[in-house]
Design a protein around this motif. Structure first.
Motif, PDB file in Angstrom:
ATOM      1  N   LEU A  85       0.872  -1.164   0.000  1.00  0.00           N
ATOM      2  CA  LEU A  85       0.000   0.000   0.000  1.00  0.00           C
ATOM      3  C   LEU A  85       0.914   1.221   0.000  1.00  0.00           C
ATOM      4  CD1 LEU A  85      -2.891   1.132   0.224  1.00  0.00           C
ATOM      5  CD2 LEU A  85      -2.556   1.204   2.690  1.00  0.00           C
ATOM      6  N   ILE A  86       0.770   2.055  -1.034  1.00  0.00           N
ATOM      7  CA  ILE A  86       1.683   3.200  -1.130  1.00  0.00           C
ATOM      8  C   ILE A  86       0.931   4.504  -1.352  1.00  0.00           C
ATOM      9  CG2 ILE A  86       3.562   1.782  -2.064  1.00  0.00           C
ATOM     10  CD1 ILE A  86       2.919   3.116  -4.820  1.00  0.00           C
ATOM     11  N   ASN A  93       8.546   7.767  -6.659  1.00  0.00           N
ATOM     12  CA  ASN A  93       8.874   7.885  -5.239  1.00  0.00           C
ATOM     13  C   ASN A  93       7.568   7.886  -4.461  1.00  0.00           C
ATOM     14  OD1 ASN A  93      11.604   8.007  -5.574  1.00  0.00           O
ATOM     15  ND2 ASN A  93      11.696  10.254  -5.555  1.00  0.00           N
ATOM     16  N   ALA A  94       7.525   7.080  -3.421  1.00  0.00           N
ATOM     17  CA  ALA A  94       6.273   6.969  -2.685  1.00  0.00           C
ATOM     18  C   ALA A  94       6.546   6.666  -1.221  1.00  0.00           C
ATOM     19  CB  ALA A  94       5.406   5.863  -3.292  1.00  0.00           C
ATOM     20  N   SER A 103       6.023  -0.987   4.278  1.00  0.00           N
ATOM     21  CA  SER A 103       7.337  -1.048   4.914  1.00  0.00           C
ATOM     22  C   SER A 103       7.619   0.185   5.769  1.00  0.00           C
ATOM     23  CB  SER A 103       8.418  -1.220   3.846  1.00  0.00           C
ATOM     24  OG  SER A 103       8.272  -0.218   2.858  1.00  0.00           O
ATOM     25  N   MET A 104       6.610   1.063   5.908  1.00  0.00           N
ATOM     26  CA  MET A 104       6.734   2.259   6.745  1.00  0.00           C
ATOM     27  C   MET A 104       7.967   3.093   6.410  1.00  0.00           C
ATOM     28  SD  MET A 104       4.094   2.450   8.618  1.00  0.00           S
ATOM     29  CE  MET A 104       4.448   3.569   9.960  1.00  0.00           C
ATOM     30  N   SER A 128      -0.358   6.520   6.922  1.00  0.00           N
ATOM     31  CA  SER A 128       0.024   7.399   8.033  1.00  0.00           C
ATOM     32  C   SER A 128       1.242   8.213   7.669  1.00  0.00           C
ATOM     33  CB  SER A 128       0.310   6.561   9.278  1.00  0.00           C
ATOM     34  OG  SER A 128       1.393   5.684   9.011  1.00  0.00           O
ATOM     35  N   TYR A 129       1.231   8.721   6.435  1.00  0.00           N
ATOM     36  CA  TYR A 129       2.388   9.467   5.949  1.00  0.00           C
ATOM     37  C   TYR A 129       2.392  10.906   6.442  1.00  0.00           C
ATOM     38  CZ  TYR A 129       5.381  12.028   2.737  1.00  0.00           C
ATOM     39  OH  TYR A 129       6.334  12.848   2.194  1.00  0.00           O
ATOM     40  N   THR A 130       3.528  11.373   6.876  1.00  0.00           N
ATOM     41  CA  THR A 130       3.693  12.795   7.162  1.00  0.00           C
ATOM     42  C   THR A 130       4.949  13.262   6.462  1.00  0.00           C
ATOM     43  OG1 THR A 130       4.837  12.168   9.169  1.00  0.00           O
ATOM     44  CG2 THR A 130       2.542  12.828   9.393  1.00  0.00           C
TER      45      THR A 130
END
Lengths: 304, 311
Positions: free
Chosen positions: A170-171, A186-187, A192-193, A215-217
């Motif tokens: 999931l990206i 790029n993601a 893999s967090m 949960s990307y910041t």
């Protein structure tokens, strides 16, 4: 190394008409646009300020104001229009368009060709450059771009470049680029967090995902958690904020200014960024964010 | 010092641009700010300034003044040639150009495209944000030589350069076109010594290029096309290889290949490739899980690479 008087003259002659069409632009942005330091732009402006037409009374000088790092030109004298382009500039733009065409789908090819003819009309010689299109996978690229623009997450099956195995991931796609005949993405990889680079031709399949689990910041700084329903008013002069931060933008409404809605994001990063844009970005909502920015700005101000 | 000269050049441009009639040299020297010193010094300064402005691509028109002004020449910058004029450029087109010009993170084309776009952005055309294009181009193979070669092509001047090849090192060429192909820059031109049109990769140029002082030394044949001189991307260039791939591995290779036979440990595939270098990297990437059976030269190349690591 100090630059030549000629290079400076060329820049000054270009600065005035640019300012005329970008009134109230910040010195920081000018520095970025012209690829020089803010100090250099400052020095240039001081110099331009002293130039004008014979007589050289205030009425004949180039008239401009700069206040708190923002510049306005009120009388450009005879420098109202930009200089015509040099042959190097035109040919560089033509190659750029060819390159754009080479990575885009055919739907825009005609438009690019028509634009090239317009530019060529001011060219008195043949273009020495030729771009040969090799293979392209524009369909996949366009879907990924759409996901970047909308901030959608993707569920992909990827043939690993590292382990020779296929994985499901999931990206959150952030940036796509072409290099050495390959297309890369790029993601943020939720699986893999971490930030990962994928080769687009190794993405075997993908589907759009809600992204609820993402949960990307966009920062590694400490953060106070995401705030949702952030609305900004971004001036034309600050539009590169939008261009550079597509990943966090939910929607943009164009008008005299841009009305921008953001995805829930880490506000620490946002606060620091917004302050840097000065009056270019106003926080319309939420109030707490606007207040926080005011407070921070005041604190900075209090240093002086 | 540089400040004063810059200021004078700007003032001169402004004055020559503002005037409808020709300005006499004496008027310029006494009215335009910055001309100081003896009459002779001022005149020398003015001559240099004119050359400088012309080198920026600014046209300075020299005209005869009214006969009453004796035979002193007059000067002005015609607005028409000075000012940028791209008729009917739309905001959408400007947006396309901005996207295209931002492709260059390197190479001399970057600054040129950027300054070009700045001028276009000074035309007062409302920009739009309608494109969702996010794709960028990254150049891992910039070339410092582009500008000089482009100039030689335009002037039709021959160039001399040293080229990294097994046979002839020093080349003399009539340059025809610079080609961007497969992420690399190439130059196509008439090899003067071999009397044939040849393709050269810019990354293999050794050192500087020497451009002939003479102009119009050659003509590009009217029937010349770039496509005729690029290696064909069909039958001729596609090579075939026979590769063993360990079971349960090499999914990407398997996807591209055709399986010939299955073994207990290895499966044998026929895999076609265009670019040997890229293919070799791909194979080496798979480590011990793939083995080249054919062709021999591919195997040798692979070994040479591996030996290079070990050396």
């Amino acid at each position: 190394m100090s630059e030549s008087a000629l290079d400076r003259t060329a820049r000054a002659l270009d600065l005035v008409p640019y300012l005329l069409e970008h009134q109230g632009i910040s010195i920081a942005e000018l520095a970025q646009v012209f690829g020089v330091s803010e100090k250099q732009i400052n020095d240039d402006l001081i110099l331009i300020h002293m130039c004008g037409l014979p007589g050289y009374t205030p009425l004949e000088l180039i008239e401009m104001y700069y206040e708190d790092g923002y510049v306005t030109v009120s009388d450009p004298q005879s420098l109202k229009k930009p200089r015509s382009m040099t042959s190097s500039e035109i040919t560089s733009l033509l190659v750029s368009l060819d390159l754009l065409k080479s990575v885009r789908s055919d739907s825009i090819a005609d438009e690019i060709e028509a634009l090239k003819i317009k530019l060529k009309s001011s060219l008195s010689f043949e273009n020495p450059y030729v771009v040969v299109v090799d293979s392209k996978n524009s369909e996949m690229v366009e879907k990924i771009e759409a996901a970047i623009v909308k901030g959608n997450a993707l569920k992909i099956v990827y043939l690993s470049g590292q382990k020779d195995e296929t994985t499901e991931r999931l990206i959150l796609p952030l940036e796509i680029y072409q290099a050495n005949s390959n297309t890369y993405l790029n993601a943020w990889c939720q699986t893999s967090m971490g930030d990962r680079t994928f080769r687009v031709d190794r993405i075997l399949s993908f589907e759009t995902s809600s992204g609820d689990e993402i949960s990307y910041t966009p920062t590694t700084q400490q953060h106070k958690g995401g705030i949702s329903n952030i609305e900004l008013v971004v001036s034309k002069a600050a539009r590169h904020f939008i261009e550079e931060n597509r990943a966090i933008i939910e929607s943009v409404e164009d008008g005299d200014v841009f009305q921008v809605k953001l995805h829930p994001i880490d506000v620490e990063w946002l606060i620091r960024t917004i302050i840097g844009f000065g009056s270019g970005i106003q926080v319309a909502a939420p109030k707490v964010l606007a207040n926080e920015i005011q407070e921070r700005a005041r604190a900075i101000r209090a240093l002086y | 010092m540089s400040d004063r000269k810059t200021e004078r050049l700007i003032n001169l441009t402004l004055a020559l641009l503002a005037t409808k009639r020709y300005l006499k040299k004496s008027e310029i020297l006494s009215n335009v700010a910055g001309y100081e010193g003896t009459q002779e010094a001022k005149e020398r300064m003015f001559e240099r300034d004119k050359d400088d402005l012309r080198s920026l691509g600014i046209e300075i028109e020299v005209g005869d003044l009214d006969i009453f002004f004796e035979d002193e020449p007059g000067y002005r910058i015609p607005q028409k040639s000075y000012e940028l004029n791209v008729p009917n450029l739309s905001g959408r087109e400007l947006a396309l150009l901005s996207i295209a010009s931002s492709f260059w993170n390197d190479s001399v084309l970057g600054p040129n495209a950027q300054s070009g776009i700045r001028k276009l952005q000074s035309l007062g055309i409302p920009a739009t944000l309608e494109f969702e294009f996010r794709m960028k181009y990254r150049f891992d193979n910039p070339s410092e030589l582009l500008e000089q070669i482009a100039k030689a092509i335009l002037q039709k001047s021959r160039i001399k350069f040293a080229y990294d090849s097994s046979s002839l090192k020093l080349r003399q060429l009539e340059p025809y076109r610079i080609v961007f192909w497969n992420s690399y820059w190439y130059l196509i031109g008439m090899d003067v010594d071999r009397k044939a049109i040849r393709l050269f990769k810019l990354s293999r140029f050794l050192g500087a290029i020497e451009t002939s002082k003479r102009k119009n030394e050659f003509e590009i044949p009217s029937d010349f096309t770039v496509a005729d001189h690029l290696p064909k991307s069909d039958v001729e260039v596609i090579h075939s290889s026979k590769i063993e791939i360990r079971r349960e591995t090499g999914a990407l290779l398997r996807q591209r290949g055709k399986r010939l036979s299955q073994g207990s440990e290895y499966d044998t595939y026929v895999i076609n490739y265009e670019n040997e270098r890229i293919f070799l990297r791909e194979l080496i990437w798979h480590g011990v899980n793939v083995r080249i059976l054919e062709p021999v030269n591919l195997k040798e190349e692979l070994l040479a690479i591996v030996d290079g690591v070990l050396a």
